[in-house]
Design a protein around this motif. Sequence first.
Motif, PDB file in Angstrom:
ATOM      1  N   ASP A 171       0.814  -1.222   0.000  1.00  0.00           N
ATOM      2  CA  ASP A 171       0.000   0.000   0.000  1.00  0.00           C
ATOM      3  C   ASP A 171       0.849   1.274   0.000  1.00  0.00           C
ATOM      4  O   ASP A 171       0.312   2.367   0.168  1.00  0.00           O
ATOM      5  CB  ASP A 171      -0.972   0.007   1.187  1.00  0.00           C
ATOM      6  CG  ASP A 171      -0.260  -0.124   2.533  1.00  0.00           C
ATOM      7  OD1 ASP A 171       0.978   0.047   2.590  1.00  0.00           O
ATOM      8  OD2 ASP A 171      -0.948  -0.403   3.537  1.00  0.00           O
ATOM      9  N   ASN A 172       2.165   1.138  -0.160  1.00  0.00           N
ATOM     10  CA  ASN A 172       3.014   2.342  -0.203  1.00  0.00           C
ATOM     11  C   ASN A 172       3.212   2.804  -1.637  1.00  0.00           C
ATOM     12  O   ASN A 172       2.832   2.109  -2.598  1.00  0.00           O
ATOM     13  CB  ASN A 172       4.377   2.056   0.439  1.00  0.00           C
ATOM     14  CG  ASN A 172       5.159   0.983  -0.307  1.00  0.00           C
ATOM     15  OD1 ASN A 172       4.602  -0.027  -0.709  1.00  0.00           O
ATOM     16  ND2 ASN A 172       6.461   1.197  -0.468  1.00  0.00           N
ATOM     17  N   LEU A 173       3.798   3.998  -1.798  1.00  0.00           N
ATOM     18  CA  LEU A 173       4.138   4.516  -3.126  1.00  0.00           C
ATOM     19  C   LEU A 173       5.443   3.846  -3.539  1.00  0.00           C
ATOM     20  O   LEU A 173       6.526   4.357  -3.293  1.00  0.00           O
ATOM     21  CB  LEU A 173       4.273   6.037  -3.087  1.00  0.00           C
ATOM     22  CG  LEU A 173       2.994   6.798  -2.737  1.00  0.00           C
ATOM     23  CD1 LEU A 173       3.278   8.292  -2.615  1.00  0.00           C
ATOM     24  CD2 LEU A 173       1.922   6.557  -3.793  1.00  0.00           C
ATOM     25  N   LEU A 174       5.316   2.731  -4.186  1.00  0.00           N
ATOM     26  CA  LEU A 174       6.454   1.851  -4.397  1.00  0.00           C
ATOM     27  C   LEU A 174       7.574   2.508  -5.207  1.00  0.00           C
ATOM     28  O   LEU A 174       8.754   2.319  -4.922  1.00  0.00           O
ATOM     29  CB  LEU A 174       5.976   0.565  -5.076  1.00  0.00           C
ATOM     30  CG  LEU A 174       6.950  -0.609  -5.091  1.00  0.00           C
ATOM     31  CD1 LEU A 174       6.195  -1.909  -4.952  1.00  0.00           C
ATOM     32  CD2 LEU A 174       7.743  -0.623  -6.378  1.00  0.00           C
ATOM     33  N   LEU A 175       7.227   3.293  -6.217  1.00  0.00           N
ATOM     34  CA  LEU A 175       8.260   3.896  -7.055  1.00  0.00           C
ATOM     35  C   LEU A 175       9.045   4.985  -6.325  1.00  0.00           C
ATOM     36  O   LEU A 175      10.119   5.380  -6.776  1.00  0.00           O
ATOM     37  CB  LEU A 175       7.642   4.476  -8.332  1.00  0.00           C
ATOM     38  CG  LEU A 175       7.057   3.455  -9.317  1.00  0.00           C
ATOM     39  CD1 LEU A 175       6.574   4.164 -10.583  1.00  0.00           C
ATOM     40  CD2 LEU A 175       8.082   2.388  -9.670  1.00  0.00           C
ATOM     41  N   ASP A 176       8.505   5.450  -5.205  1.00  0.00           N
ATOM     42  CA  ASP A 176       9.226   6.437  -4.387  1.00  0.00           C
ATOM     43  C   ASP A 176      10.055   5.770  -3.292  1.00  0.00           C
ATOM     44  O   ASP A 176      10.865   6.427  -2.633  1.00  0.00           O
ATOM     45  CB  ASP A 176       8.247   7.418  -3.739  1.00  0.00           C
ATOM     46  CG  ASP A 176       7.551   8.304  -4.760  1.00  0.00           C
ATOM     47  OD1 ASP A 176       8.128   8.516  -5.847  1.00  0.00           O
ATOM     48  OD2 ASP A 176       6.433   8.768  -4.474  1.00  0.00           O
ATOM     49  N   ALA A 182      18.948  -4.951   5.549  1.00  0.00           N
ATOM     50  CA  ALA A 182      19.668  -3.748   5.110  1.00  0.00           C
ATOM     51  C   ALA A 182      18.918  -3.028   4.006  1.00  0.00           C
ATOM     52  O   ALA A 182      18.877  -1.780   3.966  1.00  0.00           O
ATOM     53  CB  ALA A 182      21.067  -4.133   4.630  1.00  0.00           C
ATOM     54  N   LEU A 183      18.288  -3.774   3.120  1.00  0.00           N
ATOM     55  CA  LEU A 183      17.564  -3.164   2.004  1.00  0.00           C
ATOM     56  C   LEU A 183      16.317  -2.436   2.483  1.00  0.00           C
ATOM     57  O   LEU A 183      15.986  -1.354   1.988  1.00  0.00           O
ATOM     58  CB  LEU A 183      17.186  -4.233   0.980  1.00  0.00           C
ATOM     59  CG  LEU A 183      18.353  -4.813   0.170  1.00  0.00           C
ATOM     60  CD1 LEU A 183      17.913  -6.036  -0.608  1.00  0.00           C
ATOM     61  CD2 LEU A 183      18.923  -3.757  -0.777  1.00  0.00           C
ATOM     62  N   PHE A 184      15.617  -2.999   3.448  1.00  0.00           N
ATOM     63  CA  PHE A 184      14.387  -2.373   3.925  1.00  0.00           C
ATOM     64  C   PHE A 184      14.648  -1.189   4.859  1.00  0.00           C
ATOM     65  O   PHE A 184      13.797  -0.302   4.974  1.00  0.00           O
ATOM     66  CB  PHE A 184      13.485  -3.391   4.613  1.00  0.00           C
ATOM     67  CG  PHE A 184      12.549  -4.111   3.670  1.00  0.00           C
ATOM     68  CD1 PHE A 184      11.526  -3.430   3.046  1.00  0.00           C
ATOM     69  CD2 PHE A 184      12.709  -5.460   3.410  1.00  0.00           C
ATOM     70  CE1 PHE A 184      10.662  -4.078   2.170  1.00  0.00           C
ATOM     71  CE2 PHE A 184      11.868  -6.116   2.545  1.00  0.00           C
ATOM     72  CZ  PHE A 184      10.816  -5.437   1.914  1.00  0.00           C
ATOM     73  N   THR A 185      15.784  -1.166   5.529  1.00  0.00           N
ATOM     74  CA  THR A 185      16.039  -0.086   6.479  1.00  0.00           C
ATOM     75  C   THR A 185      16.855   1.068   5.894  1.00  0.00           C
ATOM     76  O   THR A 185      16.969   2.122   6.511  1.00  0.00           O
ATOM     77  CB  THR A 185      16.790  -0.624   7.719  1.00  0.00           C
ATOM     78  OG1 THR A 185      18.012  -1.266   7.302  1.00  0.00           O
ATOM     79  CG2 THR A 185      15.931  -1.614   8.479  1.00  0.00           C
ATOM     80  N   ALA A 186      17.397   0.880   4.699  1.00  0.00           N
ATOM     81  CA  ALA A 186      18.162   1.959   4.066  1.00  0.00           C
ATOM     82  C   ALA A 186      17.252   3.138   3.743  1.00  0.00           C
ATOM     83  O   ALA A 186      16.072   2.963   3.445  1.00  0.00           O
ATOM     84  CB  ALA A 186      18.829   1.448   2.797  1.00  0.00           C
ATOM     85  N   PRO A 187      17.762   4.366   3.795  1.00  0.00           N
ATOM     86  CA  PRO A 187      16.953   5.544   3.470  1.00  0.00           C
ATOM     87  C   PRO A 187      16.419   5.472   2.037  1.00  0.00           C
ATOM     88  O   PRO A 187      17.109   5.007   1.138  1.00  0.00           O
ATOM     89  CB  PRO A 187      17.929   6.716   3.634  1.00  0.00           C
ATOM     90  CG  PRO A 187      19.026   6.188   4.511  1.00  0.00           C
ATOM     91  CD  PRO A 187      19.143   4.735   4.190  1.00  0.00           C
ATOM     92  N   ALA A 188      15.189   5.929   1.857  1.00  0.00           N
ATOM     93  CA  ALA A 188      14.586   5.944   0.518  1.00  0.00           C
ATOM     94  C   ALA A 188      15.434   6.789  -0.421  1.00  0.00           C
ATOM     95  O   ALA A 188      15.821   7.921  -0.084  1.00  0.00           O
ATOM     96  CB  ALA A 188      13.170   6.472   0.574  1.00  0.00           C
TER      97      ALA A 188
END
Length: 220
Positions: free
Chosen positions: A62-67, A210-216
Amino acid sequence: MSARCTAARTSLRTAGIMVVFTVAFTALMAATFEVTRPTIEASAQEGKMRLINEVLPRASYDNLLLDDFVTLGPTPELGLDDGGHIFRARKAGEPAALVLEVIAPDGYAGRIQMVVAVGADGRVNGVRVTGHRETPGLGDYIDPKKDRNKSQPWIEQFADVSFADIGLDKWKVRRDGGVFASRSGATISARAVTHAAARAADYAIRHRDALFTAPAGGRL
């Protein structure tokens, strides 16, 4: 007035006209680009989302995946010599899946570009080929748009498969002792895609936190 002066004046006038024309044309092209850029960018975004939704059910995030993505530098495990992106799907703020850009370097006719979606639970949600040069009518069945079997496209066999249940050793085509089917006469194409999907799943699972916690928008 001498013929030489007349010729020189004509040349200067012609050059001036060309300069004016060039400046005007450049300005027109720049203005056209600025006007059409939002439409072009929006179309590109829609294309990316259509592709992602082919490998990852829209209801699963449900998030803005491309962002919500991270940028990778050169990553040999994924065949990314120049780097790439991983998009992060979340549901109610919790990790749902990773969508990885991947390249299989060993296709029959060269590099095969792919996207692979891997759920936070380690299941492969789906695989799609986004670019290739495999032989038409033979190896191009790796692309579901080219696969003649429309009811059961070859590439759908990766969907909803647990990487842990199969493991890296068995994530191969049957001809190589694995569990995935290929098509007669075009095993190389299937082998390349299968291996690349395995590497993507393995990478996503090993680097999940690491992939999920890295800054957008950050770079790993």
